[in-house]
Motif scaffolding. Structure first.
Motif, PDB file in Angstrom:
ATOM      1  N   LEU A   1       3.206   4.376   6.509  1.00 10.28           N
ATOM      2  CA  LEU A   1       4.114   3.886   5.285  1.00 10.28           C
ATOM      3  C   LEU A   1       3.446   2.858   4.534  1.00 10.28           C
ATOM      4  N   ASP A   2       3.398   2.855   3.369  1.00  7.52           N
ATOM      5  CA  ASP A   2       2.878   1.989   2.443  1.00  7.52           C
ATOM      6  C   ASP A   2       4.067   1.277   1.527  1.00  7.52           C
ATOM      7  N   VAL A   3       4.443   0.003   1.579  1.00  6.01           N
ATOM      8  CA  VAL A   3       5.378  -0.778   1.112  1.00  6.01           C
ATOM      9  C   VAL A   3       4.888  -1.600  -0.041  1.00  6.01           C
ATOM     10  N   ARG A   4       3.764  -1.433  -0.591  1.00  2.00           N
ATOM     11  CA  ARG A   4       3.382  -2.118  -1.669  1.00  2.00           C
ATOM     12  C   ARG A   4       4.215  -1.355  -3.119  1.00  2.00           C
ATOM     13  N   MET A   5       3.982  -2.405  -4.242  1.00  2.00           N
ATOM     14  CA  MET A   5       4.623  -2.022  -5.349  1.00  2.00           C
ATOM     15  C   MET A   5       4.108  -1.038  -5.965  1.00  2.00           C
ATOM     16  N   THR A   6       4.965  -0.336  -7.025  1.00  2.00           N
ATOM     17  CA  THR A   6       4.220   1.039  -7.532  1.00  2.00           C
ATOM     18  C   THR A   6       2.996   1.021  -8.343  1.00  2.00           C
ATOM     19  N   ASN A   7       2.595  -0.115  -9.094  1.00  2.00           N
ATOM     20  CA  ASN A   7       1.384  -0.365  -9.680  1.00  2.00           C
ATOM     21  C   ASN A   7       0.210  -0.346  -8.549  1.00  2.00           C
ATOM     22  N   GLU A   8       0.469  -1.169  -7.424  1.00  2.00           N
ATOM     23  CA  GLU A   8      -0.610  -1.270  -6.302  1.00  2.00           C
ATOM     24  C   GLU A   8      -0.643   0.326  -5.837  1.00  2.00           C
ATOM     25  N   TRP A   9       0.276   0.822  -5.773  1.00  2.00           N
ATOM     26  CA  TRP A   9       0.125   2.352  -5.000  1.00  2.00           C
ATOM     27  C   TRP A   9      -0.671   3.305  -6.201  1.00  2.00           C
ATOM     28  N   ASN A  10      -0.337   3.245  -7.555  1.00  2.00           N
ATOM     29  CA  ASN A  10      -1.050   3.796  -8.360  1.00  2.00           C
ATOM     30  C   ASN A  10      -2.452   3.614  -8.721  1.00  2.00           C
ATOM     31  N   THR A  11      -2.703   2.380  -8.219  1.00  2.00           N
ATOM     32  CA  THR A  11      -4.406   2.033  -8.382  1.00  2.00           C
ATOM     33  C   THR A  11      -4.959   2.494  -7.218  1.00  2.00           C
ATOM     34  N   GLY A  12      -4.315   2.791  -5.907  1.00  2.00           N
ATOM     35  CA  GLY A  12      -5.145   3.363  -5.159  1.00  2.00           C
ATOM     36  C   GLY A  12      -4.284   3.374  -3.656  1.00  2.00           C
ATOM     37  N   HIS A  13      -4.366   4.489  -3.011  1.00  2.00           N
ATOM     38  CA  HIS A  13      -3.311   4.553  -1.735  1.00  2.00           C
ATOM     39  C   HIS A  13      -4.014   5.414  -0.968  1.00  2.00           C
ATOM     40  N   ILE A  14      -3.658   5.396   0.482  1.00  2.00           N
ATOM     41  CA  ILE A  14      -4.348   6.189   1.561  1.00  2.00           C
ATOM     42  C   ILE A  14      -3.961   7.752   1.366  1.00  2.00           C
ATOM     43  N   THR A  15      -4.710   8.514   1.339  1.00  2.00           N
ATOM     44  CA  THR A  15      -3.975   9.986   1.291  1.00  2.00           C
ATOM     45  C   THR A  15      -3.234  10.324   2.328  1.00  2.00           C
ATOM     46  N   GLY A  16      -2.052  10.985   2.149  1.00  2.00           N
ATOM     47  CA  GLY A  16      -1.093  11.245   3.024  1.00  2.00           C
ATOM     48  C   GLY A  16      -0.098  10.426   3.268  1.00  2.00           C
ATOM     49  N   ALA A  17      -0.254   9.010   2.589  1.00  2.00           N
ATOM     50  CA  ALA A  17       0.776   7.956   3.148  1.00  2.00           C
ATOM     51  C   ALA A  17       2.142   8.098   2.383  1.00  2.00           C
ATOM     52  N   VAL A  18       3.157   7.754   2.877  1.00  2.00           N
ATOM     53  CA  VAL A  18       4.425   7.784   2.464  1.00  2.00           C
ATOM     54  C   VAL A  18       4.751   6.558   1.509  1.00  2.00           C
ATOM     55  N   HIS A  19       5.173   6.411   0.332  1.00  2.00           N
ATOM     56  CA  HIS A  19       5.371   5.188  -0.264  1.00  2.00           C
ATOM     57  C   HIS A  19       6.907   4.890  -0.530  1.00  2.00           C
ATOM     58  N   ILE A  20       7.117   3.522  -0.071  1.00  2.00           N
ATOM     59  CA  ILE A  20       8.661   3.169  -0.423  1.00  2.00           C
ATOM     60  C   ILE A  20       8.241   1.546  -0.563  1.00  2.00           C
ATOM     61  N   PRO A  21       8.383   1.208  -1.795  1.00  2.00           N
ATOM     62  CA  PRO A  21       8.037  -0.404  -1.963  1.00  2.00           C
ATOM     63  C   PRO A  21       9.140  -1.081  -1.142  1.00  2.00           C
ATOM     64  N   LEU A  22       8.614  -2.291  -0.631  1.00  2.00           N
ATOM     65  CA  LEU A  22       9.418  -3.066   0.297  1.00  2.00           C
ATOM     66  C   LEU A  22      10.891  -3.426  -0.427  1.00  2.00           C
ATOM     67  N   PRO A  23      11.078  -3.831  -1.527  1.00  2.00           N
ATOM     68  CA  PRO A  23      12.313  -3.847  -2.069  1.00  2.00           C
ATOM     69  C   PRO A  23      13.380  -2.693  -2.021  1.00  2.00           C
ATOM     70  N   ASP A  24      12.874  -1.551  -2.053  1.00  2.00           N
ATOM     71  CA  ASP A  24      13.682  -0.258  -1.883  1.00  2.00           C
ATOM     72  C   ASP A  24      13.824   0.040  -0.455  1.00  2.00           C
ATOM     73  N   LEU A  25      13.192  -0.708   0.434  1.00  2.00           N
ATOM     74  CA  LEU A  25      13.205   0.093   1.867  1.00  2.00           C
ATOM     75  C   LEU A  25      14.630  -0.033   2.523  1.00  2.00           C
ATOM     76  N   PRO A  26      15.322  -1.463   2.212  1.00  2.00           N
ATOM     77  CA  PRO A  26      16.829  -1.322   2.853  1.00  2.00           C
ATOM     78  C   PRO A  26      17.797  -0.091   2.583  1.00  2.00           C
ATOM     79  N   ALA A  27      17.547   0.145   1.387  1.00  2.00           N
ATOM     80  CA  ALA A  27      18.474   1.407   1.137  1.00  2.00           C
ATOM     81  C   ALA A  27      17.748   2.697   1.300  1.00  2.00           C
TER      82      ALA A  27
END
Length: 466
Positions: free
Chosen positions: A385-411
């Protein structure tokens, strides 16, 4: 005596305030709400504050300007076009404010970050004339970037971006290249379109380095709007507070909670925040608490994650750390935590079963697991699980990771796939906060306590989004 400008940095929010003086009287620009830092500095320099000025109605913190003016008797300069609920000296484009025989301020309208944003040129008397020393640019011209233009709503973002370009060009045309630039935002604040590219700057340097002064208007607008990411939810309350007129702060100690009260508050679903470093939290913490250490931007993430008005209890090693947290929180309008406790987790509970550990690992361990190796350590992940912001994710992320930015996680806790979760961010700070939220729902979670720039070096495949 030459004018001296002192920086009052609030690194946790990514902002700067300023105290400029001629050795006798002083101007304060964009003060934070905890004004004792400002009055202490003025006292140390032996100067009297006669003017407090706001470049704009702030969106990322509650201003201390009104209270500082009241305490010092200073005149409080606020844009005439801003409708506010308190008395102030209204100023507009072209106004000249004499501060002393050798110092004056010139007011320049620089809309963009807000519609009524002002910049203030600090002029010094030289050989019978006036020479600009620097310009307080607030959220207009920053170091290598500008203030973001979408904080008043998406419907205004394009128009304000056009204003931002024109305002930066106006400053560059009006002021000599050697003029110092003194922005309020850009040092980590989400009020900035991107982050500062230098610790200090001049008009001449900005002409060379800043996209707003190098790009045509429409290209600047397009690129700026495309690069904007989400901003903290608590920003919606800052402008309202600053327009109405913030109340004085109360930084006296709050009620101490015993183990029984802590247990009750956790059971009631209140936020009990552990301010210790994440590695200490991982070693032992109370079940049901959330990790937001004072070593990171605690108030930004806490203010973003909680529902406004939710009771907050603070846990820390020392009373001084609780006091530091209170100071951080009043800056975003969270005035009085419900309770606090200090010491160690073992002192915060009478039930050893309430204590919990949090496993930590690093990117080389993740790479080893993905390569088929099973070194001793935490169980292999079913989910990264990658909880970085969307711009960080778009710049580069681990293949196969799930993306939910930390501010969105509680919901979106239910959106995290089943199984063991290994969670990461850019450094480990947000990942530990996310892990605590997930563990509180009964999930088995491991924190990748590592910097993301080590992921590819560890052998993990990094992909980008366009």
């Amino acid at each position: 005596m030459a004018v001296e400008v002192s920086v009052i940095a609030t690194s946790s929010l990514g902002d700067r305030s300023y105290l400029a003086s001629d050795g006798q009287v002083a101007i304060v620009v964009d003060p934070q709400r905890d004004i004792d830092r400002v009055t202490y500095l003025a006292g140390a320099e032996g100067v009297r504050i006669t003017y407090v000025v706001e470049t704009h109605v702030h969106n990322d913190y509650v201003s201390g300007g009104l209270e500082l003016a009241r305490v010092t008797g200073a005149r409080y300069l606020v844009a005439a076009a801003d409708e506010v609920g308190f008395d102030r000296v209204p100023v507009s484009d072209g106004d000249v404010v004499p501060v002393s025989d050798g110092v004056r301020l010139r007011v320049i309208a620089t809309p963009g970050h807000t519609f009524h944003h002002l910049s203030y040129v600090l002029d010094e008397a030289v050989d019978g004339g006036w020479q600009p020393v620097g310009v307080f640019t607030g959220g207009s011209l920053l170091f290598g970037t500008t203030g973001r233009t979408d904080l008043l709503g998406g419907r205004h973002a394009h128009e304000l971006a056009q204003h931002q370009h024109a305002s930066a060009a106006r400053l560059a045309d009006l002021l000599p290249d050697g003029t110092q630039v003194w922005p309020t935002h850009g040092f980590g604040s989400f009020c900035s379109a991107s982050q500062a590219d230098a610790p200090e700057s001049t008009i001449g340097r900005e002409k060379q380095a800043n996209p707003v002064l190098r790009l045509a208007a429409e290209q600047f607008v397009t690129e700026t709007l495309a690069g904007l990411d989400a901003y903290p939810a608590y920003y919606a309350h800052m402008g309202v507070a600053n327009t109405a007129g913030p109340a004085p702060v109360d930084l006296t100690p709050v009620t101490r909670a015993d183990p029984a009260e802590l247990r009750q508050r956790i059971a009631a679903g209140q936020w009990v925040v552990d301010l210790r470093h994440r590695t200490a939290y991982a070693t032992a913490h109370l079940t049901g608490t959330v990790s937001l250490g004072l070593d990171g931007p605690m108030s930004t993430w806490l203010g973003w994650l909680i529902d406004r008005g939710t009771p907050i209890t603070l846990l820390a090693g020392t009373p001084e750390q609780v006091a530091d947290a209170q100071r951080e929180l009043v800056r975003i309008g969270i005035d009085r935590p419900a309770a606090h406790a200090t010491g160690t987790p073992e002192q915060w509970t009478t039930e050893p079963t309430q204590l919990r550990e949090l496993r930590m690992t690093d990117f080389p361990a993740l790479a080893a697991v993905r390569a088929g190796n099973t070194p001793a350590g935490p169980p292999a992940p079913d989910v990264v699980l990658d909880v970085r912001m969307t711009n960080e994710w778009n710049t580069g992320h681990i293949t196969g990771a799930v993306h939910i930015p930390l501010p969105d996680l509680p919901a979106r806790l239910a959106d995290v796939p089943a199984g063991t979760i290994w969670v990461h961010c850019g450094s480990g700070y947000r990942a530990t906060a996310a892990a605590s939220l997930l563990a509180n729902t009964g999930r088995h979670v491991v924190v990748i306590n590592d910097t993301f720039d080590q992921a590819e070096a560890a052998g993990l495949e990094i992909v980008t989004e366009t």
